[in-house]
Design an enzyme around this catalytic site. Structure first.
Site, PDB file in Angstrom:
ATOM      1  N   LYS A  23      -2.829  12.244  -3.587  1.00  0.00           N
ATOM      2  CA  LYS A  23      -1.908  12.234  -2.377  1.00  0.00           C
ATOM      3  C   LYS A  23      -0.383  12.680  -2.976  1.00  0.00           C
ATOM      4  O   LYS A  23       0.411  12.861  -2.164  1.00  0.00           O
ATOM      5  CB  LYS A  23      -1.835  10.992  -1.618  1.00  0.00           C
ATOM      6  CG  LYS A  23      -3.216  10.852  -0.726  1.00  0.00           C
ATOM      7  CD  LYS A  23      -2.953   9.535  -0.098  1.00  0.00           C
ATOM      8  CE  LYS A  23      -4.416   8.753   0.698  1.00  0.00           C
ATOM      9  NZ  LYS A  23      -5.133   9.626   1.499  1.00  0.00           N
TER      10      LYS A  23
ATOM     11  N   ASP B  94       0.897  -1.099   0.021  1.00  0.00           N
ATOM     12  CA  ASP B  94       0.129   0.006  -0.158  1.00  0.00           C
ATOM     13  C   ASP B  94       0.987   1.229   0.035  1.00  0.00           C
ATOM     14  O   ASP B  94       1.478   1.673   1.077  1.00  0.00           O
ATOM     15  CB  ASP B  94      -0.753  -0.133   1.303  1.00  0.00           C
ATOM     16  CG  ASP B  94      -1.758   1.384   1.526  1.00  0.00           C
ATOM     17  OD1 ASP B  94      -1.491   2.270   0.664  1.00  0.00           O
ATOM     18  OD2 ASP B  94      -2.539   1.204   2.259  1.00  0.00           O
TER      19      ASP B  94
ATOM     20  N   CYS C  67      -8.856   6.060   9.512  1.00  0.00           N
ATOM     21  CA  CYS C  67      -9.027   4.879   8.965  1.00  0.00           C
ATOM     22  C   CYS C  67      -8.170   3.779   9.534  1.00  0.00           C
ATOM     23  O   CYS C  67      -7.773   2.905   8.651  1.00  0.00           O
ATOM     24  CB  CYS C  67      -8.996   5.110   7.601  1.00  0.00           C
ATOM     25  SG  CYS C  67     -10.428   5.904   6.942  1.00  0.00           S
TER      26      CYS C  67
HETATM   27  N1  PLP Z   1      -3.806   3.466   2.505  1.00  0.00           N
HETATM   28  C1  PLP Z   1      -3.331   4.457   2.885  1.00  0.00           C
HETATM   29  C2  PLP Z   1      -2.138   4.509   3.931  1.00  0.00           C
HETATM   30  C3  PLP Z   1      -3.841   5.797   3.066  1.00  0.00           C
HETATM   31  O1  PLP Z   1      -3.404   6.728   3.899  1.00  0.00           O
HETATM   32  C4  PLP Z   1      -5.209   5.932   2.238  1.00  0.00           C
HETATM   33  C5  PLP Z   1      -5.777   7.297   2.402  1.00  0.00           C
HETATM   34  O2  PLP Z   1      -5.738   7.926   3.132  1.00  0.00           O
HETATM   35  C6  PLP Z   1      -5.384   4.942   1.583  1.00  0.00           C
HETATM   36  C7  PLP Z   1      -4.721   3.759   1.749  1.00  0.00           C
HETATM   37  C8  PLP Z   1      -6.703   4.910   0.571  1.00  0.00           C
HETATM   38  O3  PLP Z   1      -6.519   5.892  -0.478  1.00  0.00           O
HETATM   39  P1  PLP Z   1      -7.700   6.379  -1.332  1.00  0.00           P
HETATM   40  O4  PLP Z   1      -8.810   6.736  -0.381  1.00  0.00           O
HETATM   41  O5  PLP Z   1      -7.175   7.493  -2.108  1.00  0.00           O
HETATM   42  O6  PLP Z   1      -7.955   5.027  -2.129  1.00  0.00           O
END
Ligand code: PLP
Length: 414
Positions: free
Chosen positions: A234, A208, A372
Site C-alpha cells: 500500500k 493499524d 472489509c
Molecule cells: N487495515 C486496513 C485499514 C486496510 O485498509 C487493510 C487492507 O486493505 C488491512 C488492514 C489489511 O492489509 P493487508 O491485506 O495488506 O494485510
C-alpha cells in the site's frame, strides 16, 4: 515548521507518472484511470528493478550463508530494516519485524502478546470503522480467553466519538487497537489522544497503519504507540511484505509467534533457546526479494516527500468531493473534518457493484463493496460503497474521467 517549509515544493506529476510503467496501459480501450490505491498502489520502476536485480544478481538465502551472494542478500535485506526504522522513527532497529503485511502484524500481536496478557473479563477496545483484520484477531482472542470486545461508536460524518471512547476505558482495559486512517472513509483518527488516554488507563495501544503509512509522517516515538502495523504493497512497495513495529521491552517480554529456522539460537530435543529481536519473530526464510524492494519504495516516497504527497492528494480529495457532490442522488460516505486520500460514495437506486463494473468498461478502476469493513457498512445501513482512493500519481483529469463515467453510468441505470 521549518522542516515543512523547506521541503515543500511543487511536484511534477507527469514525471512521477513516467516512473510507473503500468500507468501507460489501456483497459478496455481506454487509458487506465487507477483509483484503487487504498487496496494496493502501483509500483514505480525502481521497485520493479530492485526485484529483478536481486533475482538476477544476488539471489541467496540470508543470514546463514558465508558465501558472497548470501552476504550481499543479507546486507540488502537488513538495509531495508534500517530504512524502515528511519521511515517510522523507531528507536531501535530490533523493533522492526518483517511480516507478510498488516494482517499478519495484528495477528502476531493478538497471538503472542494477547495469549500471554489477556485473561477472563479483560477488555479490548476497537472502533466501529475497523478493517476485518483489526476485528477478527481480537474477537478470536476474546472468545478464547473469555475477554470482552468493546467498540468505540462514530458519528454520521464517520468520526470517532472520543467522549464515548474515554467512557469505555477502565482498569479492565488491556489493549486499544484502532485504525489510524479509515480505508472506507479516509477519516484520520486522533491517535495521539487515543494513545495518551489509553496509557493513562494502563492499557497498551496497537495502531493499524495500513492506510496511514503512504500519506502521513509516521513517528512512532512521538506517537508513543506500542505496536504499529503496515503493508508494503500500500506504499508503492511489493505485496507479501509488511512491518510490525513494537516497543522493544514489549517484544522482548512476548512469547514466540511461529517456531522454526532463524528464530532460534540453539535447539536440542530438551530445550530451544530463542533468537534475539527481531529474528525471534521472523521464523523461516522470509520474503527476501520483496523486503529488499521495499527499500526502493521508501526511497521513492522520501524523494518526493510525504508533505508534498499529502498536499497533492488533499487537492485531489477536495476536487473530487466537490465534483461528486454535484451529481444528483450521490451521497458521500465519510465526511470527517480530518480525512485523506479516499472518497467513498453511494448513488440512489444503483448498486455499487454495477457502478464498479460500468466504470471498468471505461478503464476506470474503483473499489466497490464493503471494503472489509462490514460492521461500518451496517452502521450506515448500506451494502457497500464505491470508493475512489488516491495516490501521488493521480491527476485532476482522472477525477474528471471518473465524474464523466459516473454521469454515463447514472444515465444508463437510473
Ligand atoms: N487495515 C486496513 C485499514 C486496510 O485498509 C487493510 C487492507 O486493505 C488491512 C488492514 C489489511 O492489509 P493487508 O491485506 O495488506 O494485510
Amino acid at each position: 515548521m521549518i522542516k515543512t517549509e523547506s521541503i515543500q515544493r511543487n511536484i511534477d506529476i507527469d514525471a512521477i507518472r513516467q516512473d510507473f510503467p503500468i500507468l501507460k496501459r489501456k483497459v478496455k480501450g481506454f487509458p487506465l484511470v487507477y483509483l484503487d490505491n487504498a487496496a494496493t498502489t502501483q509500483k514505480p520502476a525502481s521497485v520493479i528493478q530492485a526485484l529483478t536485480e536481486y533475482y538476477s544478481g544476488f539471489n541467496a538465502n540470508i543470514h546463514r550463508g558465508i558465501h558472497t551472494l548470501a552476504e550481499e542478500a543479507t546486507a540488502a535485506f537488513e538495509a531495508t530494516r534500517d530504512a524502515v526504522q528511519h521511515f517510522m522513527n523507531a528507536e531501535a532497529r530490533e523493533e522492526i519485524i518483517f511480516t507478510r503485511g498488516t494482517t499478519e502484524g495484528i495477528n502476531l500481536v493478538a497471538y503472542a502478546w494477547g495469549r500471554q496478557n489477556i485473561d477472563v473479563g479483560d477488555e479490548i477496545i476497537i472502533s466501529t470503522m475497523e478493517h476485518h483484520s483489526n476485528i477478527v484477531p481480537w474477537q478470536h482472542l476474546c472468545e478464547e480467553k473469555g475477554a470482552i470486545l468493546k467498540v468505540i461508536p462514530i458519528n454520521d460524518k464517520g468520526e470517532l466519538l472520543m467522549e464515548e471512547y474515554e467512557k469505555l476505558l477502565s482498569g479492565k482495559t488491556r489493549l486499544v487497537s484502532v485504525v489510524y486512517v479509515s480505508n472506507s472513509m479516509g477519516t484520520v483518527n486522533p491517535v495521539k489522544r487515543i494513545i495518551d488516554k489509553a496509557h493513562q488507563a494502563g492499557a497498551i495501544v496497537m495502531l493499524d497503519g495500513a492506510q496511514a503509512a503512504a500519506h502521513l509522517d509516521i513517528d512512532v516515538q512521538e506517537l508513543d504507540c506500542d505496536f504499529f502495523a503496515f503493508s508494503g504493497h500500500k506504499i508503492y512497495g511489493p505485496t507479501g511484505v509488511g512491518v510490525l513495529y513494537g516497543k522493544k521491552q514489549l517484544l522482548e517480554s512476548m512469547p514466540i509467534f511461529q517456531g522454526g529456522g532463524e528464530m532460534i539460537k540453539d535447539v536440542s530435543f530438551e530445550k530451544t533457546i530463542y533468537n534475539d529481536l527481531p529474528y525471534k519473530f521472523e521464523a523461516g526464510t522470509p520474503n527476501i526479494a520483496d523486503t529488499i524492494a521495499l527499500k526502493a519504495a521508501l526511497e521513492f516516497i522520501d524523494n518526493i516527500g510525504k508533505e508534498n504527497i499529502r498536499r497533492h492528494e488533499d487537492k485531489l480529495v477536495t476536487y473530487a468531493t466537490g465534483e461528486l457532490e454535484k451529481i444528483p442522488g450521490l451521497r458521500i460516505i465519510g465526511t470527517a473534518t480530518d480525512k485523506i486520500s479516499v472518497v467513498s460514495f453511494v448513488v440512489d437506486g444503483i448498486h455499487p457493484q454495477d457502478i464498479g463494473i460500468l466504470l471498468d468498461s471505461r478503464g476506470i478502476a474503483v473499489r466497490t463493496g464493503h471494503h472489509c469493513t462490514q460492521p461500518l457498512m451496517d452502521w450506515f445501513c448500506i451494502p457497500g460503497t464505491s470508493r475512489a482512493s488516491f495516490a501521488v500519481y493521480n491527476t485532476m483529469d482522472e477525477i474528471d474521467e471518473l465524474v464523466l463515467g459516473l454521469h454515463k453510468v447514472i444515465k444508463m441505470l437510473a
